[in-house]
Scaffold this active site. Structure first.
Site, short mmCIF file in Angstrom:
data_model
loop_
_atom_site.label_atom_id
_atom_site.label_comp_id
_atom_site.label_asym_id
_atom_site.label_seq_id
_atom_site.Cartn_x
_atom_site.Cartn_y
_atom_site.Cartn_z
N GLU A 44 -1.21 5.69 -3.60
CA GLU A 44 -0.59 5.32 -4.88
C GLU A 44 -1.64 5.21 -5.97
O GLU A 44 -1.41 5.60 -7.13
CB GLU A 44 0.16 4.00 -4.72
CG GLU A 44 1.05 3.63 -5.91
CD GLU A 44 0.37 2.74 -6.94
OE1 GLU A 44 1.03 2.37 -7.93
OE2 GLU A 44 -0.82 2.39 -6.76
N GLU A 45 -2.80 4.67 -5.62
CA GLU A 45 -3.83 4.39 -6.62
C GLU A 45 -4.49 5.64 -7.20
O GLU A 45 -5.22 5.56 -8.18
CB GLU A 45 -4.92 3.49 -6.01
CG GLU A 45 -4.44 2.10 -5.60
CD GLU A 45 -4.09 1.21 -6.79
OE1 GLU A 45 -4.22 1.68 -7.94
OE2 GLU A 45 -3.70 0.06 -6.55
N HIS A 94 -7.66 -5.15 -9.36
CA HIS A 94 -8.63 -4.06 -9.24
C HIS A 94 -10.07 -4.57 -9.34
O HIS A 94 -10.94 -3.91 -9.91
CB HIS A 94 -8.39 -2.98 -10.30
CG HIS A 94 -7.23 -2.08 -9.98
ND1 HIS A 94 -7.13 -0.79 -10.47
CD2 HIS A 94 -6.13 -2.27 -9.23
CE1 HIS A 94 -6.00 -0.24 -10.03
NE2 HIS A 94 -5.39 -1.13 -9.27
N ASP A 120 -3.20 -5.87 -4.99
CA ASP A 120 -2.51 -4.65 -5.40
C ASP A 120 -2.81 -3.60 -4.33
O ASP A 120 -3.83 -2.95 -4.39
CB ASP A 120 -3.01 -4.20 -6.77
CG ASP A 120 -2.41 -2.89 -7.24
OD1 ASP A 120 -1.42 -2.44 -6.64
OD2 ASP A 120 -2.95 -2.31 -8.21
N HIS A 154 2.96 0.10 -1.58
CA HIS A 154 1.84 0.97 -1.18
C HIS A 154 0.76 0.19 -0.46
O HIS A 154 0.47 -0.96 -0.79
CB HIS A 154 1.29 1.75 -2.38
CG HIS A 154 0.52 0.95 -3.39
ND1 HIS A 154 -0.83 0.72 -3.28
CD2 HIS A 154 0.90 0.35 -4.55
CE1 HIS A 154 -1.26 0.02 -4.32
NE2 HIS A 154 -0.22 -0.23 -5.10
#
Length: 345
Positions: A198-199, A309, A170, A60
């Site tokens: 995606e997140e 994150h 990420d 992603h």
């Protein structure tokens, strides 16, 4: 390395344009087909020998971030999180906003002005704002709009021979790995999906993969490494420097057992160090992919990342290379007809 460009690019969920354009430019010469679907997923295809199983690899493009929800009369910007943002780390962080990357700083009431009880609690999102230096609402509206997204203004850099830091590992690390693999020649039908959103709930990958209906799928990710002080060793999700992290279960998938075992066997045969992702929380695009059509055998391979994150994450380049080597050896074996899996667990 190209991971650095991807890391510094802006691509909050729903606004992945800059990342997608970078990737498209990088991979176009190595694939037979390139398209962007309605949601913004970038889908590429290398045709290959149709008698061999088709493989789809997904990563992603989007990152967690912020969205401007109001422009106040004093020129400050109210915002909401996009994805799982830890509000405890937001105060004083530098951000950039929108396509023009307007610089700003996340502010809050100064600690000197807080009551004693306030200092003991993490600030809530509604107590924070983004300051872009605008003297009033009119000036601010000339620079940003409601709905603009913001990301941390973090520069990619190498901290040591093996360690790099940057934002959005990420999952720009998965995107970078997929780009590397697309530059190789494997004689099987190869689909690459650089997915969006995606997140915020694994939203993009399902529509992208549905019509492709590959025989096998791998998801490449950056995942949480918990090998830090105050974490007990048995609670570590993954350990930086210990190689690819293989998922055995998370909140969205129990990977295809025979596919997972094939990856383990290859790692052992090729003397590639690997580990199991011990945390069973959260999920990846694999959670959507494995449920499509009559079911697609799917596995997840991740690079361990510290401080995921957050404004600045860290990873070990030896882990990156080991993931690349493992997937490459898997692809070579698939091209030689050495992998045959049932489309069920």
């Amino acid at each position: 390395m190209f991971l650095g460009e991807l890391s510094e690019a802006m691509g909050v969920s729903g606004a992945e344009n800059e990342v997608r354009n970078l990737i498209k430019e990088e991979v176009t010469d190595y694939v037979d087909e390139v398209k962007t679907d309605t949601l913004g997923n970038l889908i590429v295809h290398k045709k290959g020998n149709k008698s061999l199983p088709s493989l789809l690899i997904a990563a992603h493009m989007d990152e967690i971030g912020l969205m401007v929800t109001n422009i106040e009369k004093n020129g400050l910007l109210s915002f909401k999180p996009v994805g799982a943002v830890d509000k405890r780390i937001l105060v004083s962080k530098q951000v950039v906003i929108g396509d023009d990357k307007v610089p700003g700083v996340i502010g809050a009431k100064a600690i000197h002005l807080q009551e004693p009880a306030e200092r003991k609690k993490p600030l809530k999102i509604k107590q924070l704002y983004i300051d872009i230096g605008a003297k009033d609402e009119k000036v601010a509206k000339e620079l940003v709009e409601i709905g603009d997204t913001a990301t941390f203004n973090t520069k990619f850099s190498q901290l040591s021979k093996e360690t790099v830091k940057g934002k959005a590992f990420d999952n720009r690390v998965g995107c970078s790995l997929l780009i590397d693999l697309l530059q190789q020649d494997y004689d099987f039908p190869f689909y690459g999906v650089f997915s969006v959103q995606e997140e915020v709930g694994l939203r993009g990958v399902g529509p992208a993969v549905y019509d492709l209906n590959p025989d096998l799928a791998l998801v490449l990710e950056g995942t949480t490494a918990s090998d830090v002080p105050e974490s007990k060793e048995h609670d570590y999700s993954t350990i930086v420097g210990d190689g690819p992290a293989l998922t055995v279960m998370d909140a969205t998938i129990i990977p295809n057992r025979s596919l997972l075992q094939e990856l383990i066997t290859i790692a052992k045969d090729e003397e590639i160090d690997y580990q199991f992702r011990k945390s069973t929380s959260a999920g990846t695009d694999a959670g959507r992919i494995h449920l499509l059509k009559e079911g697609i055998p799917t596995a997840v391979i991740s690079v361990p990342v510290r401080y995921i994150h957050s404004p600045a994450s860290m990873l070990d380049l030896s882990d990156y290379q080991a993931v690349n080597d493992l997937v490459d050896k898997f692809c070579v074996k698939l091209a030689q007809g050495g992998i045959s899996l049932e489309r069920s667990n």
